[in-house]
Scaffold this active site. Structure first.
Site, PDB file in Angstrom:
ATOM      1  N   SER A   1      -4.442   4.826  31.955  1.00  0.00           N
ATOM      2  CA  SER A   1      -4.505   5.115  30.608  1.00  0.00           C
ATOM      3  C   SER A   1      -5.045   6.477  30.293  1.00  0.00           C
ATOM      4  CB  SER A   1      -5.532   4.309  29.982  1.00  0.00           C
ATOM      5  OG  SER A   1      -5.116   2.877  29.893  1.00  0.00           O
TER       6      SER A   1
ATOM      7  N   GLU B   1      -2.211  -7.321  38.408  1.00  0.00           N
ATOM      8  CA  GLU B   1      -3.307  -7.361  37.612  1.00  0.00           C
ATOM      9  C   GLU B   1      -3.385  -8.552  36.617  1.00  0.00           C
ATOM     10  OE1 GLU B   1      -4.170  -3.763  35.701  1.00  0.00           O
ATOM     11  OE2 GLU B   1      -5.784  -4.368  34.649  1.00  0.00           O
TER      12      GLU B   1
ATOM     13  N   GLU C   1      -1.092  -7.665  22.137  1.00  0.00           N
ATOM     14  CA  GLU C   1      -0.017  -7.652  21.159  1.00  0.00           C
ATOM     15  C   GLU C   1       1.020  -7.164  22.335  1.00  0.00           C
ATOM     16  OE1 GLU C   1      -3.022  -6.611  20.766  1.00  0.00           O
ATOM     17  OE2 GLU C   1      -3.547  -7.344  18.671  1.00  0.00           O
TER      18      GLU C   1
END
Lengths: 384, 323
Positions: A136, A251, A368
């Site tokens: 990220s 993951e 989402e």
């Protein structure tokens, strides 16, 4: 320590390993007792889990299911799932490396050069090294394909500049699996390259970030002209998306397997401790954990058989966060005094786990994103 | 994966059984299925027999159910009979044996054998009573929400002789086997119903346009259907896994997850179908009716969760579905 590890003394099958490990855990319960209650600070947790890892490595348990050339003891990969499950069932925390071992380890084994894999993986398994996952960025969270950290080809090395964020446990890490941009921004996910980076390279600044639990579980990383040797490439140049997706599959799927074993143990504790726990709530919590077990068991079996995971781990990840939040919502409802006013010890654990469960629908791809993947790639609905 | 038959045999079985079901027409299902040799299959490969037929019943909304055959086979009862299931939404017998009087309170096939197998309770313990339903008062099935389903309430009482009553541990074991087998079969049927609802909704939102784009391109719509699809995945895996261990808990879990799937499908699919899904013409309401009727049979998800919760309290958290 020249004798064969105890883990290898018998058949490398699921029932045999389960039986051997169960016996070993019982025999070593006094030695292992301190690990059932971890220290409260993140440094203490790290030190404690490192000791647990060393113990399990020396006995050979966390070398099962890894090939000998990578530091393992051989046997089918599924044995790793047995070990993590039995530890959780006995009330022990997953050793610190379990997260990385099952998430980053398989990607190195699969995508790195054989030389790199053979030198790096044994050190991960033994706990001599800790790895982190540099994915990220401040401008690229759920939209990972838009990441901006640059890696420029400078002949015998890559020069890396940019920023990473939410990198878990980076302050303790020796290496980082790093996603970088090697093609123009417009190439999006097609212009990403994965590198295996030494965290002590000049030019890397690590700044711990405190999470809402009050502990510095993750960090931000600044890279300023960091030189990464060419042989540290993972996968292909501009082919890092495949590596990233494989890692996210692990993951979402394998981590879910560890998580369900842990949730089952937490739920058993909740049922025992909380007299006020509503029966239907307890039943529903078990329903969710059972479903998660079935989803992640399938993922684990697919990985063990070398099958492509496809988008299935999105189911695992979406249910993992649903189940985890449900259990700790139920805990808060059934034991408000404990969670809200309790002191150190179990009360603190319930509180921390409640708070940590809030992040479960965010990290590793927000809920989402998982719903979009299911809608578009399983149901075939139109893309945005 | 867990089936006692291999994948190719299972596919062929599904195909030919589907033909038998389609050709049977209204009312001819039992004969067609018997002619097919399904009962022999049920004895040899119960997983294959139940998963294929129950799925077809859900897809075709058949007027006859072979649930009784599945449930009686699980109890080792060879004679044909109707089974009187607990009143909705219970998963424990609601019929009672008091003295020599059987008070039948439950749900059963509206037509069929006069002979009936009635799981009941006597002094808090399960018993299994074999009786006769001749002249029994059944509520008019045509008056209900899903008259085509062939299920009716049964309310009757009769005197029974001791030789009609099975009690003790044997009765408890049989009742548990019957309930688990029934829950498992209903799970497959409910899953098939949910899948049809979802397929209809996906088809609709993939073609209908509003505001200049297809409905399925809106994230709110995607997420509502993704949730349905998640529960489908869980329900299917749970049904498959219910053949692995002692069936009592896995079958209960399979039924709970199938109930969750069909309820989520009913709500979310209906919403995205908009006005179309509210019409008589659209098939949605037919699946909704059958789903609403079958979901509480042998325990609604809500009731089963509560039952499961009390079991967790007394016996701890079970270990199921080993690696």
């Amino acid at each position: 320590m020249s004798a064969a590890p105890v883990a290898a003394a018998g058949e490398p099958t699921v029932p045999a390993v389960r039986e051997r490990l169960g016996r070993w855990l019982a025999e070593h319960s006094a030695e292992l007792a301190p690990f059932t209650e971890l220290p409260t600070d993140v440094d203490g947790v790290f030190a404690s889990l490192s000791r647990l890892q060393r113990l399990l490595y020396e006995a050979g348990w966390i070398r099962l299911g890894w090939p000998a050339e990578l530091g393992g003891l051989g046997g089918p990969m599924i044995l790793r799932g047995v070990v993590s499950e039995e530890l959780a069932a006995a009330g022990y925390p997953p050793p610190f490396s379990f997260g990385t071992q099952e998430v980053l380890g398989p990607a190195i084994a699969r995508f790195a050069s054989p030389e790199l894999a053979a030198s790096a993986l044994p050190r991960l398994l033994s706990g001599d090294e800790t790895w982190c996952q540099g994915f990220s960025e401040p401008g690229a969270g759920s939209d990972l394909g838009s990441l901006r950290m640059r890696a420029v080809d400078e002949g015998d090395h890559w020069r890396v500049d940019g920023e990473k964020i939410w990198t878990s446990w980076a302050q303790y890490s020796d290496r980082c699996v790093l996603l970088t941009r090697t093609a123009p921004q417009e190439a999006a996910h097609r212009g990403i390259t994965a590198l295996f980076v030494d965290m002590d390279s000049p030019g890397i600044t690590v700044s711990p970030l405190v999470t809402m639990t009050g502990e510095a579980d993750f960090c931000s990383l600044f890279f300023d002209g960091v030189r990464v040797p060419k042989d540290r490439l993972i996968g292909k140049v501009d082919g890092g998306w495949a590596v990233a997706m494989f890692i996210l599959g692990c993951e979402r799927g394998v981590a879910a397997w560890q998580r369900q074993a842990w949730m089952r143990w937490r739920l058993a504790g909740l049922v025992n401790e909380a007299d006020a726990l509503d029966g239907a709530r307890a039943g529903e919590a078990f329903e969710l954990v059972h479903a998660l077990r079935l989803l992640s068991r399938r993922t684990l079996r697919s990985l063990s058989d070398g099958e492509d995971l496809g988008v299935r781990p999105s189911f695992d990840k979406l249910l993992m966060s649903t189940a985890e939040k449900y259990i700790f919502d139920a805990a808060l409802e059934a034991m408000p005094e404990t969670l809200l006013f309790g002191g150190p010890g179990p009360a603190r654990d319930w509180r921390n786990d409640y708070l940590y469960s809030r992040a479960s629908s965010i990290y590793g791809g927000a809920a989402e994103i998982q719903r979009n993947i299911i809608a578009e790639r399983v149901l075939g609905l139109p893309r945005e | 994966m867990n089936s006692s038959m291999d994948a190719e045999d299972l596919r062929l079985l599904r195909e030919s059984l589907a033909h038998a079901v389609t050709d049977a027409g209204s009312g001819g299902l039992r004969a067609a299925v018997a002619g097919f040799g399904w009962h022999e299959l049920l004895a040899e490969h119960p997983d294959a027999a139940v998963s294929t037929l129950a799925t077809l019943q859900g897809e075709h909304l058949t007027a006859t159910s072979l649930l009784d055959d599945v449930v009686l086979a699980a109890a080792g009862i060879k004679e044909t009979a109707r089974v009187v299931y607990p009143d909705l939404p219970a998963a424990e017998p609601t019929s009672r044996l008091e003295g020599g009087t059987l008070l039948v309170r439950g749900v059963a096939a509206a037509t069929g054998d006069e002979r009936a197998v009635v799981p009941a309770v006597r002094d808090g313990e399960p018993v299994i009573v074999t009786t006769d339903l001749t002249g029994a008062a059944t509520a008019d099935p045509a008056a209900g929400l899903d008259p085509g389903a062939g299920w009716a309430l049964v309310r009757t009482e009769s005197r029974v002789r001791p030789d009609q009553v099975l009690d003790g541990p044997e009765a408890l074991a049989r009742w548990r086997a019957m309930r688990a087998a029934g829950q498992r079969a209903l799970a497959y049927e409910l899953i098939a119903i949910g899948r049809r609802m979802l397929a209809g909704a996906v088809e609709h939102v993939g073609t209908r346009e509003q505001f200049g784009r297809r409905l399925g391109a809106f994230q709110a719509v995607k997420h509502a259907l993704a949730d349905v699809r998640l529960w489908q995945e869980c329900a299917e895996l749970a049904a498959e896994a219910s053949w692995e261990d002692d069936p009592v808990e896995p079958a209960r879990l399979a039924k709970i997850l199938a109930g969750r799937f069909v309820r989520t499908a009913a709500a979310n699919c209906q919403q995205v179908l908009g006005g179309m899904g509210f019409t008589w013409e659209h098939e949605f309401h037919r699946y909704l009716r059958r789903g609403l009727l079958l979901e509480p049979l042998l325990g609604s998800a809500a009731r089963l969760r509560a039952d499961l919760g009390s079991r967790l309290r007394t016996d701890g958290v079970p270990k199921l579905s080993a690696l």
